[in-house]
Design a protein around this motif. Structure first.
Motif, PDB file in Angstrom:
ATOM      1  N   SER A  27      18.069  35.372  18.414  1.00 48.25           N
ATOM      2  CA  SER A  27      16.615  35.386  18.229  1.00 48.25           C
ATOM      3  C   SER A  27      16.171  34.047  17.634  1.00 48.25           C
ATOM      4  CB  SER A  27      16.243  36.522  17.274  1.00 48.25           C
ATOM      5  OG  SER A  27      16.767  36.224  15.989  1.00 48.25           O
ATOM      6  N   ALA A  28      14.888  33.955  17.305  1.00 43.12           N
ATOM      7  CA  ALA A  28      14.366  32.725  16.700  1.00 43.12           C
ATOM      8  C   ALA A  28      15.024  32.434  15.353  1.00 43.12           C
ATOM      9  CB  ALA A  28      12.850  32.834  16.525  1.00 43.12           C
ATOM     10  N   ASN A  29      15.568  33.445  14.743  1.00 45.09           N
ATOM     11  CA  ASN A  29      16.229  33.249  13.457  1.00 45.09           C
ATOM     12  C   ASN A  29      17.293  32.154  13.551  1.00 45.09           C
ATOM     13  OD1 ASN A  29      16.757  33.852  10.815  1.00 45.09           O
ATOM     14  ND2 ASN A  29      18.266  35.439  11.320  1.00 45.09           N
ATOM     15  N   ALA A  49       7.704  36.430  13.745  1.00 47.75           N
ATOM     16  CA  ALA A  49       7.038  37.605  14.328  1.00 47.75           C
ATOM     17  C   ALA A  49       7.756  38.029  15.610  1.00 47.75           C
ATOM     18  CB  ALA A  49       5.579  37.272  14.641  1.00 47.75           C
ATOM     19  N   THR A  50       7.777  39.343  15.843  1.00 53.38           N
ATOM     20  CA  THR A  50       8.458  39.879  17.028  1.00 53.38           C
ATOM     21  C   THR A  50       7.456  40.462  18.019  1.00 53.38           C
ATOM     22  OG1 THR A  50      10.375  40.362  15.669  1.00 53.38           O
ATOM     23  CG2 THR A  50      10.273  41.478  17.788  1.00 53.38           C
ATOM     24  N   THR A  51       6.359  40.999  17.502  1.00 54.64           N
ATOM     25  CA  THR A  51       5.323  41.528  18.388  1.00 54.64           C
ATOM     26  C   THR A  51       4.004  40.813  18.104  1.00 54.64           C
ATOM     27  OG1 THR A  51       4.905  43.301  16.804  1.00 54.64           O
ATOM     28  CG2 THR A  51       6.370  43.812  18.641  1.00 54.64           C
ATOM     29  N   GLY A  52       3.112  40.919  19.075  1.00 56.90           N
ATOM     30  CA  GLY A  52       1.836  40.211  18.942  1.00 56.90           C
ATOM     31  C   GLY A  52       1.837  38.966  19.801  1.00 56.90           C
ATOM     32  N   GLU A  53       0.649  38.491  20.150  1.00 57.21           N
ATOM     33  CA  GLU A  53       0.518  37.379  21.094  1.00 57.21           C
ATOM     34  C   GLU A  53       1.214  36.106  20.641  1.00 57.21           C
ATOM     35  OE1 GLU A  53      -3.432  36.445  22.251  1.00 57.21           O
ATOM     36  OE2 GLU A  53      -3.758  38.399  23.183  1.00 57.21           O
ATOM     37  N   ASP A  54       1.247  35.895  19.309  1.00 57.10           N
ATOM     38  CA  ASP A  54       1.834  34.650  18.810  1.00 57.10           C
ATOM     39  C   ASP A  54       3.315  34.770  18.485  1.00 57.10           C
ATOM     40  OD1 ASP A  54      -0.663  33.558  18.998  1.00 57.10           O
ATOM     41  OD2 ASP A  54      -1.167  33.882  16.884  1.00 57.10           O
ATOM     42  N   ALA A  55       3.866  35.935  18.663  1.00 63.13           N
ATOM     43  CA  ALA A  55       5.269  36.132  18.273  1.00 63.13           C
ATOM     44  C   ALA A  55       6.205  35.308  19.157  1.00 63.13           C
ATOM     45  CB  ALA A  55       5.626  37.608  18.388  1.00 63.13           C
ATOM     46  N   CYS A  56       7.233  34.757  18.546  1.00 62.33           N
ATOM     47  CA  CYS A  56       8.212  33.974  19.313  1.00 62.33           C
ATOM     48  C   CYS A  56       8.806  34.839  20.419  1.00 62.33           C
ATOM     49  CB  CYS A  56       9.322  33.477  18.401  1.00 62.33           C
ATOM     50  SG  CYS A  56      10.654  32.718  19.349  1.00 62.33           S
ATOM     51  N   PRO A  57       8.746  34.381  21.659  1.00 60.07           N
ATOM     52  CA  PRO A  57       9.279  35.178  22.771  1.00 60.07           C
ATOM     53  C   PRO A  57      10.762  35.505  22.636  1.00 60.07           C
ATOM     54  CG  PRO A  57       7.829  33.465  23.601  1.00 60.07           C
ATOM     55  CD  PRO A  57       8.022  33.178  22.141  1.00 60.07           C
ATOM     56  N   PHE A  58      11.522  34.641  21.990  1.00 59.47           N
ATOM     57  CA  PHE A  58      12.957  34.907  21.839  1.00 59.47           C
ATOM     58  C   PHE A  58      13.195  36.221  21.095  1.00 59.47           C
ATOM     59  CE2 PHE A  58      13.653  30.371  22.735  1.00 59.47           C
ATOM     60  CZ  PHE A  58      14.795  30.428  23.512  1.00 59.47           C
ATOM     61  N   ASN A  59      12.299  36.566  20.163  1.00 58.60           N
ATOM     62  CA  ASN A  59      12.559  37.730  19.312  1.00 58.60           C
ATOM     63  C   ASN A  59      12.490  39.041  20.095  1.00 58.60           C
ATOM     64  OD1 ASN A  59      12.974  36.104  17.145  1.00 58.60           O
ATOM     65  ND2 ASN A  59      10.849  36.216  16.401  1.00 58.60           N
ATOM     66  N   ALA A  60      11.381  39.258  20.792  1.00 56.29           N
ATOM     67  CA  ALA A  60      11.270  40.507  21.548  1.00 56.29           C
ATOM     68  C   ALA A  60      12.335  40.582  22.645  1.00 56.29           C
ATOM     69  CB  ALA A  60       9.876  40.629  22.161  1.00 56.29           C
ATOM     70  N   LEU A  61      12.589  39.450  23.298  1.00 58.16           N
ATOM     71  CA  LEU A  61      13.607  39.458  24.357  1.00 58.16           C
ATOM     72  C   LEU A  61      14.979  39.814  23.792  1.00 58.16           C
ATOM     73  CD1 LEU A  61      12.601  36.290  26.439  1.00 58.16           C
ATOM     74  CD2 LEU A  61      12.285  38.692  27.090  1.00 58.16           C
ATOM     75  N   TYR A  62      15.259  39.323  22.605  1.00 59.95           N
ATOM     76  CA  TYR A  62      16.556  39.582  21.970  1.00 59.95           C
ATOM     77  C   TYR A  62      16.761  41.083  21.710  1.00 59.95           C
ATOM     78  CZ  TYR A  62      20.019  39.610  18.168  1.00 59.95           C
ATOM     79  OH  TYR A  62      21.093  39.878  17.362  1.00 59.95           O
ATOM     80  N   GLU A  80       7.676  46.500  24.740  1.00 59.88           N
ATOM     81  CA  GLU A  80       6.423  46.205  25.442  1.00 59.88           C
ATOM     82  C   GLU A  80       6.117  44.709  25.375  1.00 59.88           C
ATOM     83  OE1 GLU A  80       2.127  47.893  24.690  1.00 59.88           O
ATOM     84  OE2 GLU A  80       3.620  49.503  24.684  1.00 59.88           O
ATOM     85  N   ARG A  81       6.341  44.126  24.208  1.00 54.86           N
ATOM     86  CA  ARG A  81       6.137  42.678  24.062  1.00 54.86           C
ATOM     87  C   ARG A  81       7.098  41.912  24.990  1.00 54.86           C
ATOM     88  NH1 ARG A  81       3.648  37.862  23.647  1.00 54.86           N
ATOM     89  NH2 ARG A  81       4.869  36.327  22.528  1.00 54.86           N
TER      90      ARG A  81
END
Ligand code: SF4
Length: 499
Positions: free
Chosen positions: A415-417, A435-448, A485-486
């Motif tokens: 993840s972004a971590n 951040a993991t969810t929300g429009e500004d959340a780093c995409p790597f996090n939700a994908l991870y 969902e994100r």
């Protein structure tokens, strides 16, 4: 009589070429195939590098009195036809291709009415025969590396590893202080031959990437200068910062020697021995830097080739059943994700990015996004100046996106971590690494997290992954639903070119 056939990535005077130099062969044959070079949207610098290095190799042989037949043809077959039309009695001798495929080349020669004998490829430290004798089919890279250390005696001290440890990676994960200045790597401005090749590449090929900043070594003398430059100016700090990703820095302290090594301009033994000599001569080259560098060449590079030769079907391996298209931004660079935007810019500008950018940015994103491994492999193969099938396929399919577990024990998903810890990109990125969810959340996090949830059946019982599922469990329910969902949104944004 005999003609020595030199393939484009066999630009070494070892092996059969030495026969031509000694007068024991009639001539050398080299073929540039336009169709082969047009099979992929190769980086313009990759095409220029191979063609220019081949022509310089030809010219040096001629200067040394060797007759060289150099065919520029539409296809290899046409080049061979032209040669055998003029020399119907001649038989060819060639080094085995680095990545196999000798039988296909033999058929090509026979179809052209000729004969070819393949002899050992002398551009590596481990032969396929020696590897087969040692390997039980499931040996790890670490096993291989230690075996190679013992076989060659490199970094050994009376039977034990120099310094007492086989591996000093603990010391190789630092990030540089803000005021650290990376020395500029040696670059080699194009001479007349390379300029002519660059003009041809611009005119004749639908190539990708920038060709204006070409600076790769195209001769053995240049390659030896590049090796000296690395050992003198960057080896000392190479290891310490080898895993760092730094905004504005494409080379850091990496050696940039893989293109020359993979073309045959340098032999791995001389590269390792030159680095060892530097270590022996200086007090300021730490063992962890030397060992990290030697492991890349003696260990990983050689192991990748042997795995490629050992494993059937590696190019199509896809154990996670990933089938998504590679997002367009791998070609255009058009993404707001600061880390990926810059790492792809490095590839566009230089045909190169270092191993952590390859693994933890470009491959990690493709892995968690669900890209078809073969598509990502094609991108690496076309875009990188040092990419050949024997090195790209196992690295990308096995290590990069876990398309096979033939030699890797877990997927390298992060993840972004991780990216925030190893790079300084997140501070300048519109996405929020925390951040993991929300429009500004780093995409790597939700994908991870989505990736872990998607492949739970396979990965939960992997002893190297099991601990992560404790975290997945704590998110189960609404939180995990929102994350997934994100992840769907991220994929849709990437497909629409809006990520
Ligand atoms: S926030 Fe995410 S996308 Fe942006 S630089 Fe950091 S890891 Fe990369």
């Amino acid at each position: 009589m005999t003609t020595v056939w030199v393939l484009g990535d066999q630009l070494t005077r070892r092996g059969p070429v030495s026969r031509a130099l000694d007068g024991d062969a009639d001539r050398v044959l080299m073929v540039e195939s336009r169709a082969f070079a047009a099979r992929h949207p190769y980086h313009g610098q990759k095409l220029a590098l191979v063609f220019s290095a081949m022509r310089h190799f030809r010219d040096r042989l001629r200067e040394d009195g060797v007759t060289v037949r150099y065919e520029r043809a539409d296809t290899f077959r046409e080049g061979l036809d032209a040669f055998f039309d003029d020399h119907p009695e001649e038989s060819l001798v060639a080094m085995r291709p680095a990545g196999g495929g000798a039988d296909a080349l033999r058929d090509l020669v026979q179809d052209a009415g000729g004969r070819v004998e393949f002899v050992a490829n002398e551009s590596f430290l481990c032969s396929p025969a020696a590897f087969r004798e040692w390997d039980d089919g499931g040996q790890s890279h670490e096993d291989f590396y230690r075996w190679m250390r013992r076989r060659t005696g490199y970094l050994m001290d009376d039977g034990d590893p120099l310094g007492g440890e086989w591996n000093y990676d603990e010391q190789n994960r630092e990030t540089p202080p803000d005021d650290y200045e990376f020395p500029d790597p040696a670059r080699f401005p194009p001479d007349d031959t390379t300029e002519r090749v660059l003009d041809e590449v611009r005119a004749e090929y639908d190539a990708w990437g920038a060709v204006e900043v070409f600076g790769w070594p195209v001769t053995r003398d240049d390659a030896l200068d590049a090796l000296d430059d690395f050992c003198e100016h960057r080896l000392a700090d190479f290891g310490t910062y080898q895993d760092a990703v730094v905004a504005g820095e494409w080379a850091l302290n990496h050696s940039l020697l893989s293109p020359a090594l993979n073309l045959g301009l340098l032999h791995p033994a001389e590269v390792i021995e030159r680095a060892i000599d530097e270590y022996d001569a200086r007090a300021d080259v730490p063992l962890h830097s030397l060992e990290g560098f030697v492991r890349q060449i003696l260990g990983w590079r050689e192991f990748m080739r042997q795995v490629y030769l050992r494993e059937d079907g590696l190019a199509d391996a896809n154990q996670l059943d990933h089938s998504r298209d590679l997002p367009d931004f791998y070609w255009t660079g058009d993404t707001d994700m600061a880390c990926l935007r810059e790492s792809i810019a490095h590839v566009r500008e230089h045909g190169y990015a270092h191993h952590i950018e390859r693994l933890m940015l470009q491959s990690n994103f493709a892995l968690t996004f669900g890209v078809d491994p073969a598509e990502l492999t094609s991108w690496f193969h076309a875009a990188y100046v040092d990419a050949y099938h024997w090195v790209t396929t196992p690295n990308v399919v096995g290590m990069g996106v876990y398309g096979t577990d033939a030699f890797t024990t877990k997927p390298y998903a992060a993840s972004a971590n991780y990216i925030n810890r190893m790079s300084d990109h997140c501070a300048g990125c519109p996405y929020d690494p925390d951040a993991t969810t929300g429009e500004d959340a780093c995409p790597f996090n939700a994908l991870y997290w989505d990736f872990l949830a998607e492949h739970e059946d396979r990965l939960r019982h992997n002893y190297r992954m099991a601990g992560l599922y404790h975290h997945v469990d704590t998110k189960r329910g609404d939180e995990l639903d929102a994350i997934r969902e994100r992840a769907d949104d991220v994929r849709a944004l990437a497909d629409a070119g809006d990520l």
